[in-house]
Design an enzyme around this catalytic site. Structure first.
Site, PDB file in Angstrom:
ATOM      1  N   HIS A   1       0.807  -1.228   0.000  1.00  0.00           N
ATOM      2  CA  HIS A   1       0.000   0.000   0.000  1.00  0.00           C
ATOM      3  C   HIS A   1       0.841   1.281   0.000  1.00  0.00           C
ATOM      4  O   HIS A   1       0.355   2.347  -0.373  1.00  0.00           O
ATOM      5  CB  HIS A   1      -0.948   0.007   1.201  1.00  0.00           C
ATOM      6  CG  HIS A   1      -2.195   0.808   0.998  1.00  0.00           C
ATOM      7  ND1 HIS A   1      -2.221   2.010   0.309  1.00  0.00           N
ATOM      8  CD2 HIS A   1      -3.469   0.601   1.411  1.00  0.00           C
ATOM      9  CE1 HIS A   1      -3.446   2.491   0.303  1.00  0.00           C
ATOM     10  NE2 HIS A   1      -4.227   1.659   0.958  1.00  0.00           N
TER      11      HIS A   1
ATOM     12  N   ASP B   1     -10.071  -1.596 -20.513  1.00  0.00           N
ATOM     13  CA  ASP B   1     -10.254  -2.275 -21.799  1.00  0.00           C
ATOM     14  C   ASP B   1      -8.979  -3.033 -22.172  1.00  0.00           C
ATOM     15  O   ASP B   1      -7.984  -2.451 -22.602  1.00  0.00           O
ATOM     16  CB  ASP B   1     -10.588  -1.238 -22.876  1.00  0.00           C
ATOM     17  CG  ASP B   1     -10.696  -1.851 -24.273  1.00  0.00           C
ATOM     18  OD1 ASP B   1     -10.755  -3.095 -24.384  1.00  0.00           O
ATOM     19  OD2 ASP B   1     -10.704  -1.075 -25.250  1.00  0.00           O
TER      20      ASP B   1
END
Length: 468
Positions: free
Chosen positions: A164, A404
């Site tokens: 993180h 995509d």
């Protein structure tokens, strides 16, 4: 990602290892806290097509290997990403764990439902030996960014994971957007990253011009100690349960209608509410359903600071691949949250608008700096020592659901290829009682995942069934 010299030294000694004299980029101030060092984030995208794993690996490696995109110096013997490919010679539906992963095609039509449990697919998607905390990276030659691809005859699961301290959700968006550019052969369109070798937020919080809106209502050191004594076991040691909730598009429309009617009845007109305001208001009431009426409650939300800092610290045009978060909190009693969906959503919106200004961000992190020892700059808790505290992170603007990857298909695709499901799995330390809105899919449904102390999801499920 670069680690501070102290991290390398201390964890290297713990592991019996000595760090090589590599180029070390200083860890930015707001990345350098014990919470972020203790969490690995897994962003999981499921595609109902066969994708080429080598294209996915090589394109991500090329992106992270670019100047200013590097988070740690590496060579041919030290790859840019940790990579794993697992292949199952069967359809996804025939695999015991993969078959339990929900998708947008099987989403509920009219009312929200709990549709899965990330624990069922976490080992498949993340691996049994996936990294968890900073100790799993420092001194072990493990790149801080990882890619795991799981292939089936009809499906591909992609898991990009990172410690993180590397990134928040909006940094993930920049990584995904530019990963797609590499896949599509458009590397000349990739911008340099700002803050690669210096910290643009190094003075944030040092120059407050006003007090934070909730100053005086934060937990004192004694209040924090009392809160920790009351909740420490469930936060740090108690077992957690995870669930995945799907909120159908048709229900969102009804939710908005209800909230706006509530506000009209209060004489409030032309108020702007986002879908996030509605989701957080509606679900928080479910999350508090097990509490007595007068129980103090706090609803905290993480917010990106990037837009507010555009005019001075983070100029537009270059992505900031790091953590860039501030927080807003609404303090109520459980009974007060039940009075009106619209009014609660309005208060949440007002909190975001108020606490997200440049001046309030400066004021908030001025408080954060004063309370940074010994864990580093971590979120401040507001409310009462006996409160029930829940937190939210919304990934909708990251648009993970709209990534995509048609350029990685084994068969040529003319139309965009979006994930049929997105999941967020957090390893290391789990949210104490927290929720991630992972986004809105291509059919308009929202997805929410949550980590709760054992037993609390049962109350939510009971309420959902009662209202169907």
């Amino acid at each position: 990602m670069a680690f501070s010299a102290s991290d390398i030294a201390s964890h290297g000694q713990e592991l019996g290892l000595v760090a090589e004299p590599d180029l070390v980029i200083p860890l930015h101030y707001f990345d350098n806290n014990r919470v972020f060092k203790s969490i690995t984030v897994h962003a999981i995208m499921v595609y109902d097509e066969v994708l080429n794993p080598d294209k996915l690996r090589s394109s991500l490696s090329r992106l992270i290997g670019r100047d200013t995109w590097q988070k740690l110096a590496f060579s041919a013997n030290r790859p840019a990403i940790a990579y794993t490919h697992v292949c199952h010679n069967m359809p996804k539906a025939n695999h015991p764990a993969a078959s339990r992963i929900p998708n947008s095609n099987s989403a509920p039509l009219n009312y929200p439902e709990i549709v899965g449990n990330a624990e069922d697919w976490s080992e498949l998607c993340c691996g049994a030996d996936s990294p968890r905390t900073i100790s799993d990276y420092v001194g072990l030659e493990r790149p801080v960014t990882g890619l795991r691809v799981v292939s089936f005859k009809d499906t591909t699961i992609i898991n990009i994971h990172w410690l993180h301290i590397v990134a928040d959700a909006m940094a993930l968006k920049a990584i995904l957007d530019n990963w797609v550019l590499v896949l599509e052969g458009r590397e000349t369109d990739i911008p340099p990253v700002q803050g690669f070798d210096e910290d643009p937020l190094r003075e944030l919080g040092l120059h407050p011009s006003e007090a934070f809106d909730l100053a005086g209502r934060e937990l004192s050191k004694w209040g924090t100690a009392s809160y920790a004594l009351r909740n420490g076991h469930s936060i740090a040691l108690g077992s957690k349960e995870t669930r995945t909730l799907c909120i159908p598009a048709s229900f969102m429309a009804k939710l908005r209608e209800t909230a706006m009617q509530d506000l009209r009845e209060e004489g409030k007109q032309d108020l702007f509410l986002t879908d996030n305001d509605l989701i957080v208001a509606w679900f928080s009431r479910l999350a508090f359903s097990h509490l007595p009426p007068e129980k103090p409650v706090t609803i905290m939300q993480a917010m990106s600071m990037r837009r507010a800092l555009e005019n001075d610290l983070l100029p537009v045009g270059k992505p900031y691949i790091s953590n860039c978060l501030t927080f807003t909190s609404v303090l109520k009693t459980k009974k007060e949250t039940e009075s009106s969906l619209g009014l609660l959503a309005k208060e949440l919106r007002q909190g975001i608008n108020k606490h997200g200004t440049r001046e309030q961000i400066e004021a908030y992190w001025s408080m954060g700096r004063r309370n940074a020892w010994p864990l580093g700059p971590i979120p401040i808790l507001f409310g009462k020592a006996n409160m029930h505290h829940i937190g939210y992170s919304n990934w909708t603007k990251a648009k993970v659901n709209m990534t995509d990857f048609s350029a990685a298909c084994e068969t040529k695709k003319e139309a965009p290829l979006y994930p049929s499901f997105v999941s967020q799995i957090q390893s290391g330390i789990a949210y104490p009682d927290g929720f991630v809105v992972t986004g809105q899919d291509s059919q308009g449904n929202y997805w929410l995942e949550g980590y709760r102390p054992a037993g609390l999801w049962a109350h939510v499920e009971k309420q959902l069934k009662a209202n169907m």
